[in-house]
Motif scaffolding. Structure first.
Motif, PDB file in Angstrom:
ATOM      1  N   UNK A  82       2.466   3.164  -9.383  1.00 39.77           N
ATOM      2  CA  UNK A  82       3.865   2.772  -9.254  1.00 39.77           C
ATOM      3  C   UNK A  82       4.064   1.900  -8.012  1.00 39.77           C
ATOM      4  N   UNK A  83       3.284   2.140  -6.967  1.00 39.59           N
ATOM      5  CA  UNK A  83       3.343   1.363  -5.724  1.00 39.59           C
ATOM      6  C   UNK A  83       2.636   0.028  -5.952  1.00 39.59           C
ATOM      7  N   UNK A  84       3.313  -0.882  -6.565  1.00 37.29           N
ATOM      8  CA  UNK A  84       2.706  -2.136  -7.029  1.00 37.29           C
ATOM      9  C   UNK A  84       2.241  -3.050  -5.901  1.00 37.29           C
ATOM     10  N   UNK A  85       2.913  -3.025  -4.760  1.00 40.72           N
ATOM     11  CA  UNK A  85       2.487  -3.893  -3.662  1.00 40.72           C
ATOM     12  C   UNK A  85       1.536  -3.189  -2.691  1.00 40.72           C
ATOM     13  N   UNK A  89       4.360   2.999  -0.134  1.00 39.20           N
ATOM     14  CA  UNK A  89       5.725   3.425  -0.411  1.00 39.20           C
ATOM     15  C   UNK A  89       6.111   2.931  -1.789  1.00 39.20           C
ATOM     16  N   UNK A  90       6.918   3.712  -2.480  1.00 37.36           N
ATOM     17  CA  UNK A  90       7.495   3.248  -3.740  1.00 37.36           C
ATOM     18  C   UNK A  90       8.906   2.775  -3.416  1.00 37.36           C
ATOM     19  N   UNK A  91       9.101   1.465  -3.508  1.00 34.85           N
ATOM     20  CA  UNK A  91      10.418   0.897  -3.249  1.00 34.85           C
ATOM     21  C   UNK A  91      11.318   1.160  -4.447  1.00 34.85           C
ATOM     22  N   UNK A  92      12.582   0.952  -4.240  1.00 32.62           N
ATOM     23  CA  UNK A  92      13.526   1.131  -5.348  1.00 32.62           C
ATOM     24  C   UNK A  92      13.205   0.163  -6.478  1.00 32.62           C
ATOM     25  N   UNK A  93      12.834  -1.058  -6.151  1.00 37.61           N
ATOM     26  CA  UNK A  93      12.523  -2.035  -7.208  1.00 37.61           C
ATOM     27  C   UNK A  93      11.245  -1.644  -7.958  1.00 37.61           C
TER      28      UNK A  93
END
Length: 115
Positions: A82-85, A89-93
């Motif tokens: 889910x942490x694509x970048x 952190x998992x951002x809201x986007x």
């Protein structure tokens, strides 16, 4: 309701690696978020619940989910998906993107609702 948040959100976010679907959730959890009690989850109901779930999981209210906040719901592999970048952190986007993908995958007939 808090249990429903965690079961539902974990199942959807986990689907990034486990291919879980709404059908695998308990009826009680689905009923808790079916706002109009029609037996289906519309995209609007799903989005409202998804927003509520993110806010509930974001314990420090900084707009991201850290690994400690997500740990009760996601294992490390699921978190990393889910942490694509890959900033830990998992951002809201990132969260919203995953939840939208999961809704689309679960909406097998493309009618905009989960049944």
């Amino acid at each position: 309701m808090k249990r429903a948040i965690f079961v539902f959100t974990a199942a959807f976010l986990a689907s990034a690696t486990n291919a879980e679907t709404v059908a695998e959730l308990h009826e009680k959890e689905l009923n808790a978020i079916d706002a109009n009690n029609d037996g289906f989850l519309s995209k609007d109901e799903f989005d409202a619940f998804s927003d509520y779930a993110f806010q509930a999981m974001d314990e420090d209210k900084n707009g991201t989910l850290g690994q400690a906040e997500a740990k009760p719901f996601l294992d490390i592999k699921q978190f990393q998906n889910v942490d694509r970048n890959k900033d830990s952190f998992i951002s809201r986007s990132e969260y919203d993107a995953q939840m939208n993908e999961d809704f689309g995958a679960a909406d097998q007939n493309g009618n905009g609702q989960l049944d």
